[in-house]
Write a protein that holds these residues in place. Structure first.
Motif, PDB file in Angstrom:
ATOM      1  N   ALA A  76     -67.828 -51.110  75.424  1.00  0.00           N
ATOM      2  CA  ALA A  76     -67.318 -52.004  76.463  1.00  0.00           C
ATOM      3  C   ALA A  76     -68.473 -52.514  77.318  1.00  0.00           C
ATOM      4  CB  ALA A  76     -66.296 -51.273  77.330  1.00  0.00           C
ATOM      5  N   VAL A  77     -68.419 -53.773  77.635  1.00  0.00           N
ATOM      6  CA  VAL A  77     -69.536 -54.427  78.329  1.00  0.00           C
ATOM      7  C   VAL A  77     -69.237 -54.576  79.812  1.00  0.00           C
ATOM      8  CG1 VAL A  77     -70.861 -56.572  78.508  1.00  0.00           C
ATOM      9  CG2 VAL A  77     -70.242 -55.665  76.260  1.00  0.00           C
ATOM     10  N   GLU A  78     -70.269 -54.326  80.597  1.00  0.00           N
ATOM     11  CA  GLU A  78     -70.192 -54.575  82.032  1.00  0.00           C
ATOM     12  C   GLU A  78     -71.359 -55.458  82.442  1.00  0.00           C
ATOM     13  OE1 GLU A  78     -70.130 -50.985  84.215  1.00  0.00           O
ATOM     14  OE2 GLU A  78     -68.248 -50.240  83.337  1.00  0.00           O
ATOM     15  N   ALA A  79     -71.111 -56.345  83.358  1.00  0.00           N
ATOM     16  CA  ALA A  79     -72.176 -57.218  83.844  1.00  0.00           C
ATOM     17  C   ALA A  79     -73.253 -56.384  84.526  1.00  0.00           C
ATOM     18  CB  ALA A  79     -71.627 -58.250  84.820  1.00  0.00           C
ATOM     19  N   PRO A  80     -74.511 -56.627  84.262  1.00  0.00           N
ATOM     20  CA  PRO A  80     -75.584 -55.853  84.892  1.00  0.00           C
ATOM     21  C   PRO A  80     -75.641 -56.110  86.395  1.00  0.00           C
ATOM     22  CG  PRO A  80     -76.496 -57.737  83.735  1.00  0.00           C
ATOM     23  CD  PRO A  80     -75.047 -57.690  83.378  1.00  0.00           C
ATOM     24  N   LYS A  81     -76.023 -55.096  87.129  1.00  0.00           N
ATOM     25  CA  LYS A  81     -76.142 -55.237  88.571  1.00  0.00           C
ATOM     26  C   LYS A  81     -77.421 -55.955  88.969  1.00  0.00           C
ATOM     27  CE  LYS A  81     -73.458 -51.011  89.378  1.00  0.00           C
ATOM     28  NZ  LYS A  81     -73.468 -49.643  89.976  1.00  0.00           N
ATOM     29  N   ARG A  82     -78.404 -55.942  88.071  1.00  0.00           N
ATOM     30  CA  ARG A  82     -79.709 -56.533  88.385  1.00  0.00           C
ATOM     31  C   ARG A  82     -80.120 -57.476  87.247  1.00  0.00           C
ATOM     32  NH1 ARG A  82     -84.857 -54.608  87.009  1.00  0.00           N
ATOM     33  NH2 ARG A  82     -86.564 -55.351  88.332  1.00  0.00           N
ATOM     34  N   GLY A  98     -82.760 -59.148  85.082  1.00  0.00           N
ATOM     35  CA  GLY A  98     -84.154 -59.019  84.685  1.00  0.00           C
ATOM     36  C   GLY A  98     -84.684 -60.319  84.124  1.00  0.00           C
ATOM     37  N   PHE A  99     -85.903 -60.263  83.599  1.00  0.00           N
ATOM     38  CA  PHE A  99     -86.528 -61.454  83.039  1.00  0.00           C
ATOM     39  C   PHE A  99     -85.723 -61.991  81.863  1.00  0.00           C
ATOM     40  CE2 PHE A  99     -89.653 -63.178  79.898  1.00  0.00           C
ATOM     41  CZ  PHE A  99     -89.900 -64.365  80.568  1.00  0.00           C
ATOM     42  N   GLY A 100     -85.197 -61.062  81.024  1.00  0.00           N
ATOM     43  CA  GLY A 100     -84.416 -61.504  79.878  1.00  0.00           C
ATOM     44  C   GLY A 100     -83.204 -62.306  80.282  1.00  0.00           C
ATOM     45  N   SER A 101     -82.490 -61.858  81.300  1.00  0.00           N
ATOM     46  CA  SER A 101     -81.300 -62.585  81.768  1.00  0.00           C
ATOM     47  C   SER A 101     -81.688 -63.940  82.349  1.00  0.00           C
ATOM     48  CB  SER A 101     -80.556 -61.759  82.820  1.00  0.00           C
ATOM     49  OG  SER A 101     -80.065 -60.562  82.273  1.00  0.00           O
ATOM     50  N   ARG A 102     -82.787 -63.972  83.099  1.00  0.00           N
ATOM     51  CA  ARG A 102     -83.219 -65.243  83.683  1.00  0.00           C
ATOM     52  C   ARG A 102     -83.667 -66.209  82.590  1.00  0.00           C
ATOM     53  NH1 ARG A 102     -86.224 -62.258  87.165  1.00  0.00           N
ATOM     54  NH2 ARG A 102     -88.159 -63.317  86.619  1.00  0.00           N
ATOM     55  N   LEU A 103     -84.314 -65.666  81.557  1.00  0.00           N
ATOM     56  CA  LEU A 103     -84.744 -66.517  80.452  1.00  0.00           C
ATOM     57  C   LEU A 103     -83.533 -67.135  79.765  1.00  0.00           C
ATOM     58  CD1 LEU A 103     -87.536 -65.865  77.888  1.00  0.00           C
ATOM     59  CD2 LEU A 103     -85.300 -66.581  77.068  1.00  0.00           C
ATOM     60  N   LEU A 104     -82.482 -66.329  79.571  1.00  0.00           N
ATOM     61  CA  LEU A 104     -81.281 -66.829  78.915  1.00  0.00           C
ATOM     62  C   LEU A 104     -80.549 -67.850  79.765  1.00  0.00           C
ATOM     63  CD1 LEU A 104     -79.890 -63.487  77.421  1.00  0.00           C
ATOM     64  CD2 LEU A 104     -80.850 -65.406  76.146  1.00  0.00           C
ATOM     65  N   GLU A 105     -80.424 -67.583  81.051  1.00  0.00           N
ATOM     66  CA  GLU A 105     -79.613 -68.441  81.901  1.00  0.00           C
ATOM     67  C   GLU A 105     -80.390 -69.635  82.454  1.00  0.00           C
ATOM     68  OE1 GLU A 105     -76.353 -65.379  83.716  1.00  0.00           O
ATOM     69  OE2 GLU A 105     -78.365 -65.257  84.525  1.00  0.00           O
ATOM     70  N   VAL A 159     -76.062 -73.785  79.699  1.00  0.00           N
ATOM     71  CA  VAL A 159     -75.944 -72.473  79.072  1.00  0.00           C
ATOM     72  C   VAL A 159     -74.940 -71.645  79.854  1.00  0.00           C
ATOM     73  CG1 VAL A 159     -78.328 -72.514  78.223  1.00  0.00           C
ATOM     74  CG2 VAL A 159     -77.823 -71.431  80.408  1.00  0.00           C
ATOM     75  N   GLU A 160     -74.355 -70.670  79.160  1.00  0.00           N
ATOM     76  CA  GLU A 160     -73.400 -69.761  79.791  1.00  0.00           C
ATOM     77  C   GLU A 160     -73.560 -68.382  79.165  1.00  0.00           C
ATOM     78  OE1 GLU A 160     -68.567 -69.013  80.188  1.00  0.00           O
ATOM     79  OE2 GLU A 160     -69.353 -70.756  79.094  1.00  0.00           O
ATOM     80  N   LEU A 161     -73.773 -67.375  79.974  1.00  0.00           N
ATOM     81  CA  LEU A 161     -73.894 -65.992  79.519  1.00  0.00           C
ATOM     82  C   LEU A 161     -72.725 -65.213  80.116  1.00  0.00           C
ATOM     83  CD1 LEU A 161     -75.506 -63.811  78.019  1.00  0.00           C
ATOM     84  CD2 LEU A 161     -76.838 -63.475  80.116  1.00  0.00           C
ATOM     85  N   ALA A 162     -71.786 -64.809  79.264  1.00  0.00           N
ATOM     86  CA  ALA A 162     -70.579 -64.126  79.722  1.00  0.00           C
ATOM     87  C   ALA A 162     -70.583 -62.678  79.251  1.00  0.00           C
ATOM     88  CB  ALA A 162     -69.343 -64.846  79.203  1.00  0.00           C
ATOM     89  N   TYR A 163     -70.342 -61.739  80.185  1.00  0.00           N
ATOM     90  CA  TYR A 163     -70.267 -60.313  79.849  1.00  0.00           C
ATOM     91  C   TYR A 163     -68.793 -59.924  79.680  1.00  0.00           C
ATOM     92  CZ  TYR A 163     -75.158 -60.236  81.221  1.00  0.00           C
ATOM     93  OH  TYR A 163     -76.521 -60.474  81.303  1.00  0.00           O
ATOM     94  N   ALA A 164     -68.193 -60.407  78.589  1.00  0.00           N
ATOM     95  CA  ALA A 164     -66.799 -60.070  78.301  1.00  0.00           C
ATOM     96  C   ALA A 164     -66.713 -58.597  77.883  1.00  0.00           C
ATOM     97  CB  ALA A 164     -66.264 -60.964  77.188  1.00  0.00           C
ATOM     98  N   PRO A 165     -65.625 -57.905  78.219  1.00  0.00           N
ATOM     99  CA  PRO A 165     -65.499 -56.476  77.881  1.00  0.00           C
ATOM    100  C   PRO A 165     -65.680 -56.191  76.396  1.00  0.00           C
ATOM    101  CG  PRO A 165     -63.788 -57.124  79.431  1.00  0.00           C
ATOM    102  CD  PRO A 165     -64.470 -58.385  79.004  1.00  0.00           C
TER     103      PRO A 165
END
Length: 345
Positions: free
Chosen positions: A284-290, A292-299, A310-316
């Motif tokens: 099960a996926v939860e959105a990260p609290k912080r 990081g560089f990887g998330s910023r690179l993606l978004e 772009v859209e990065l969704a943390y669906a369960p």
């Protein structure tokens, strides 16, 4: 007018054979700017017989007025200075269209020490000029590409070290990201850096995580080519997605899978790409609290480098990443440049 003094007929025939065999255009003007000799190569370029050209000036042969006037001035200058002059000019070839010619006018000095004629030699340098322009373009492209790559690496190193647990962790992350960048470069190199097919980009990015073709990844999409900047951005995004999936997502479990799909449309204002990464079968996926560089690179990074959304969704049930971008033009600012500007501020 005599071109040489030998009286031997065989020598004269040899001279004539040489003049006619060369691909260069050879000719002679008298002091009134009239053609008194033209070899076969020049006659072919004109599309004329010698009987039609003999005794005529450049203007009478059919040169554009500006072109004829330019050569008239040059002929007078050679006569006055007794020195050769050189230039280049575009000229319509009878069979090949407009070509670029490099020419030289040389004074012919008579027995009395005065200029008695002007000899000319002209060479078609169109292919050489095009080659030189192509090389210049390649050098400019290479300089731009190296600058962008160095900016990307600089930003990658700074951001990775800023979020790493320690130097060993940072070094490992930097190395893996550089390998991802290198694999994307390999794809583009095979294509001479014109563009790359999304399928090839995806295959290169997921290769380190796929033990058997089709075991963990399902790919679906038509042929769709993107320019080098978008290809590199997509490759780096896929690396980040795959790394996160191995640590926290679908690839952290044996039965987890990733479905990668893309499509290209050509309606409306132009061609566009739609790309989707969808994980399933993982924890099960939860959105990260912080972030990081990887998330910023993606978004943020992919939005800059793709010039789209772009859209990065943390669906369960699993991470879903979507990107859309136009395909006809490249964005003006890369993610690395944007990151460095942000750091400077």
């Amino acid at each position: 007018m005599q071109l040489a003094q030998p009286r031997d007929p065989a020598t004269l025939r040899a001279y004539e054979a040489l003049l006619q065999a060369t691909p260069d255009l050879l000719y002679v003007f008298d002091l009134q700017h009239r053609f008194v000799y033209a070899n076969d190569a020049l006659l072919t370029m004109w599309g004329m017989r010698w009987e039609e050209a003999a005794g005529k000036t450049c203007l009478e042969v059919g040169y554009e007025p500006w072109h004829a006037a330019m050569h008239d001035e040059e002929i007078e200058r050679v006569i006055a200075t007794r020195a050769p002059i050189r230039g280049d000019v575009p000229f319509p070839h009878h069979a090949k269209g407009v070509r670029i010619y490099d020419y030289i006018f040389t004074p012919v000095i008579g027995a009395d020490g005065e200029v008695e004629a002007i000899a000319g030699s002209t060479r078609d340098v169109t292919d050489r000029r095009l080659h030189e322009e192509h090389l210049e373009l390649l050098v400019n492209e290479l300089n731009h590409r190296v600058k962008n790559t160095l900016s990307t690496v600089q930003s990658l190193v700074r951001q990775t070290l800023g979020t790493a647990q320690d130097l060993d962790d940072g070094g490992a992350r930097i190395e893996s990201r550089l390998f991802a960048l290198s694999r994307a470069h390999d794809v583009l190199t095979r294509e001479n850096w014109h563009s790359a097919d999304i399928h090839d980009i995806v295959e290169g990015a997921i290769a380190p995580y796929e033990t058997e073709v089709g075991q963990r990844f399902e790919l679906s999409g038509p042929p769709c080519r993107v320019n080098p900047q978008r290809a590199l951005a997509l490759a780096m995004a896929l690396h980040e997605l795959a790394t996160n999936a191995v640590k926290y997502g679908a690839l952290s479990r044996d039965d987890g899978e990733v479905h990668i799909t893309w499509d290209c449309t050509h309606a409306g204002e132009g061609a566009a790409m739609q790309f989707t990464w969808r994980e399933c079968g993982g924890p099960a996926v939860e959105a990260p609290k912080r972030r990081g560089f990887g998330s910023r690179l993606l978004e943020r990074g992919l939005r800059n480098d793709l010039g789209g959304d772009v859209e990065l969704a943390y669906a369960p049930e699993g991470v879903v990443f979507r990107a859309t971008a136009p395909l006809e033009s490249a964005p003006s600012e890369t993610f690395a440049e944007a990151e460095l500007e942000t750091e400077a501020r």
